[in-house]
Design an enzyme around this catalytic site. Structure first.
Site, PDB file in Angstrom:
ATOM      1  N   LYS A   1      -7.034  29.056  38.360  1.00  0.00           N
ATOM      2  CA  LYS A   1      -6.920  27.645  37.957  1.00  0.00           C
ATOM      3  C   LYS A   1      -7.484  27.397  36.573  1.00  0.00           C
ATOM      4  O   LYS A   1      -7.014  26.571  35.832  1.00  0.00           O
ATOM      5  CB  LYS A   1      -7.776  26.798  38.902  1.00  0.00           C
ATOM      6  CG  LYS A   1      -7.092  26.256  40.095  1.00  0.00           C
ATOM      7  CD  LYS A   1      -8.006  25.191  40.688  1.00  0.00           C
ATOM      8  CE  LYS A   1      -8.506  25.588  42.058  1.00  0.00           C
ATOM      9  NZ  LYS A   1      -9.866  26.052  42.105  1.00  0.00           N
TER      10      LYS A   1
ATOM     11  N   LYS B   1      -6.269  38.288  38.273  1.00  0.00           N
ATOM     12  CA  LYS B   1      -5.767  37.304  39.238  1.00  0.00           C
ATOM     13  C   LYS B   1      -5.373  35.996  38.553  1.00  0.00           C
ATOM     14  O   LYS B   1      -5.933  35.630  37.517  1.00  0.00           O
ATOM     15  CB  LYS B   1      -6.790  37.055  40.361  1.00  0.00           C
ATOM     16  CG  LYS B   1      -7.931  36.146  40.008  1.00  0.00           C
ATOM     17  CD  LYS B   1      -8.572  35.539  41.274  1.00  0.00           C
ATOM     18  CE  LYS B   1      -9.527  34.426  40.872  1.00  0.00           C
ATOM     19  NZ  LYS B   1      -9.876  33.503  41.909  1.00  0.00           N
TER      20      LYS B   1
ATOM     21  N   LYS C   1     -17.723  35.564  35.786  1.00  0.00           N
ATOM     22  CA  LYS C   1     -17.901  34.226  35.216  1.00  0.00           C
ATOM     23  C   LYS C   1     -18.996  34.212  34.157  1.00  0.00           C
ATOM     24  O   LYS C   1     -18.922  33.428  33.205  1.00  0.00           O
ATOM     25  CB  LYS C   1     -18.156  33.192  36.320  1.00  0.00           C
ATOM     26  CG  LYS C   1     -16.918  33.014  37.209  1.00  0.00           C
ATOM     27  CD  LYS C   1     -16.695  31.612  37.728  1.00  0.00           C
ATOM     28  CE  LYS C   1     -15.304  31.500  38.325  1.00  0.00           C
ATOM     29  NZ  LYS C   1     -14.990  30.269  38.993  1.00  0.00           N
TER      30      LYS C   1
HETATM   31  P1  ATP Z   1     -11.389  28.989  39.315  1.00  0.00           P
HETATM   32  O1  ATP Z   1     -10.363  29.449  38.332  1.00  0.00           O
HETATM   33  O2  ATP Z   1     -11.933  27.641  39.044  1.00  0.00           O
HETATM   34  O3  ATP Z   1     -12.446  30.008  39.587  1.00  0.00           O
HETATM   35  P2  ATP Z   1      -9.663  29.759  41.451  1.00  0.00           P
HETATM   36  O4  ATP Z   1      -8.253  29.531  41.035  1.00  0.00           O
HETATM   37  O5  ATP Z   1     -10.155  31.138  41.462  1.00  0.00           O
HETATM   38  O6  ATP Z   1     -10.620  28.796  40.653  1.00  0.00           O
HETATM   39  P3  ATP Z   1     -10.913  28.826  43.902  1.00  0.00           P
HETATM   40  O7  ATP Z   1     -11.106  27.367  44.097  1.00  0.00           O
HETATM   41  O8  ATP Z   1     -12.091  29.626  43.508  1.00  0.00           O
HETATM   42  O9  ATP Z   1      -9.731  29.109  42.903  1.00  0.00           O
HETATM   43  O10 ATP Z   1     -10.283  29.436  45.216  1.00  0.00           O
HETATM   44  C1  ATP Z   1      -9.628  28.711  46.239  1.00  0.00           C
HETATM   45  C2  ATP Z   1      -8.940  29.648  47.196  1.00  0.00           C
HETATM   46  O11 ATP Z   1      -7.826  30.247  46.558  1.00  0.00           O
HETATM   47  C3  ATP Z   1      -9.808  30.806  47.657  1.00  0.00           C
HETATM   48  O12 ATP Z   1      -9.567  31.028  49.040  1.00  0.00           O
HETATM   49  C4  ATP Z   1      -9.360  31.968  46.847  1.00  0.00           C
HETATM   50  O13 ATP Z   1      -9.538  33.192  47.519  1.00  0.00           O
HETATM   51  C5  ATP Z   1      -7.882  31.668  46.693  1.00  0.00           C
HETATM   52  N1  ATP Z   1      -7.341  32.238  45.464  1.00  0.00           N
HETATM   53  C6  ATP Z   1      -7.729  31.935  44.202  1.00  0.00           C
HETATM   54  N2  ATP Z   1      -6.991  32.606  43.309  1.00  0.00           N
HETATM   55  C7  ATP Z   1      -6.109  33.353  44.029  1.00  0.00           C
HETATM   56  C8  ATP Z   1      -5.070  34.262  43.680  1.00  0.00           C
HETATM   57  N3  ATP Z   1      -4.785  34.526  42.420  1.00  0.00           N
HETATM   58  N4  ATP Z   1      -4.366  34.861  44.666  1.00  0.00           N
HETATM   59  C9  ATP Z   1      -4.630  34.581  45.962  1.00  0.00           C
HETATM   60  N5  ATP Z   1      -5.595  33.731  46.361  1.00  0.00           N
HETATM   61  C10 ATP Z   1      -6.333  33.119  45.423  1.00  0.00           C
END
Ligand code: ATP
Ligand code: LTN
Length: 345
Positions: free
Chosen positions: A210, A207, A125
């Site tokens: 969001k 990965k 980040k």
């Molecule tokens: P951001 O993009 O804002 O960092 P994010 O999409 O990574 O957000 P988080 O809110 O940080 O999402 O994560 C919420 C949950 O979703 C966590 O348990 C995380 O491990 C899971 N998660 C996030 N991205 C993935 C992915 N690509 N595959 C599987 N699990 C995921």
């Protein structure tokens, strides 16, 4: 959820406690759904579950106040739409429970600078937002440790990207217990065997996230059928033509994982199903399977988000109970570290 300690019907034993959170940084992606949220509903019968919207974590990256408020409510409604039942679980908003931030300060003093410097999410980040490497971004894992430890959670269901954060939460808990005496339970991770890391559709070695700025890279759980199929058709794959799960075929592997999790099949069964068929047919089938699987979520979400008064009643009731439960452990921690007992009410 009743105020008494929950017990399992069969054994009469105290139920184990589950806790997890999700940031309100946007509509949940298929990655959030498969890796985390969709697994939370089925856990509710066996465990006492606490789920929350991690809005304190969300401000570690710049976000407009009005946008944060809207996204937090939307995330709350999305969690309920994904199958979390408020008769069984507590679903609350992190910033409404002050004990998390209070414990986090204390835990900061049991955490080493070097440990936080090694966190890959911090490094990723920081690289993504070089103009805003704030102290909150650095301290993110300590707040996450406080979220978990303040409820004495046994299990933390998350996607594979959170493993390092869970490990540091365990380290902090052990260190605190050693210095001040047994206080915190050491939590375990709960990572799904399939789909723990769903990859970006455009860069399948990264990965799905969001906050990705390329809309074609992510499937959102509220996307309509046409959008989902279009994104799947555009998914980056290798130059081959056989639908098999193999090294070097990151794009196809990702689609096979997604297809298998939403249809409830094994990877082997999915591969067999598409034997002799090209990528084009496969991609459309993946899109259709995702859209069919997500339809009830989208419908339930539309119903919930239209009823703000109901949502408010839910997060207020759950938050009241979360505050009550977490205040007990915070008092214990304050006593142990030597703060003078407060009579301020
Ligand atoms: P951001 O993009 O804002 O960092 P994010 O999409 O990574 O957000 P988080 O809110 O940080 O999402 O994560 C919420 C949950 O979703 C966590 O348990 C995380 O491990 C899971 N998660 C996030 N991205 C993935 C992915 N690509 N595959 C599987 N699990 C995921
Ligand atoms: N960092 C987590 C969100 C989160 C969380 C938690 C997950 C904040 N606090 C406590 C589990 C337990 C993420 O998913 N990125």
């Amino acid at each position: 959820m009743s105020e008494q300690v929950q017990q399992t019907a069969e054994t009469g034993q105290k139920k184990k406690r589950i806790l997890s959170g999700i940031q309100p940084t946007g509509t949940f992606t298929l990655g959030n759904y498969i890796g985390a949220v969709r697994n939370w509903g089925p856990l509710q019968d066996e465990y006492e579950c606490f789920y929350f919207i991690a809005d304190l974590h969300a401000i570690t990256v710049a976000i407009e106040p009005a946008e944060l408020r809207r996204k937090s409510l939307e995330a709350y409604a999305q969690l309920l739409a994904c199958g979390i039942d408020l008769e069984k679980s507590l679903v609350f908003i992190q910033s409404q429970i002050p004990t998390h931030a209070q414990l986090s300060w204390v835990l900061n003093c049991s955490t080493q600078f070097g440990e936080l410097s090694r966190m890959t999410q911090f490094k990723d980040k920081s690289a993504k937002h070089p103009d805003n490497i704030n102290a909150g971004l650095f301290d993110y894992p300590v707040l996450m440790a406080a979220d978990i430890l303040i409820y004495n959670a046994d299990l933390v269901p998350v996607g594979a990207d959170q493993t390092q954060h869970l490990e540091i939460a365990r380290t902090i808990a052990r260190r605190f217990n050693q210095r001040y005496g047994e206080t915190f339970k050491i939590p375990e991770g709960y990572i799904p065997p399939l789909g723990a890391k769903i990859m970006s559709l455009q860069e399948p070695t990264k990965k799905m996230s969001k906050s990705d700025t390329n809309p074609n890279a992510v499937i959102l759980i509220l996307d309509d059928k046409d959008t989902i199929i279009r994104k799947c058709k555009r998914a980056v794959t290798d130059s081959g033509s056989e639908v098999v799960y193999a090294e070097g075929k990151d794009g196809i592997n990702n689609l096979l994982t997604i297809y298998s999790t939403v249809t409830g099949r094994t990877i082997e069964e999915s591969v067999k199903e598409f034997e002799g068929q090209g990528y084009g047919t496969f991609k459309v089938a993946v899109g259709e399977a995702i859209a069919d699987h997500l339809r009830p979520v989208r419908e339930e979400y539309a119903r919930l988000i239209a009823d703000k008064a109901y949502l408010k009643e839910c997060y207020t009731r759950c938050g009241t109970e979360a505050l009550r439960q977490s205040s007990r452990l915070l008092s214990k921690v304050y006593r142990k570290v030597g703060f003078v007992q407060s009579e301020i009410r």
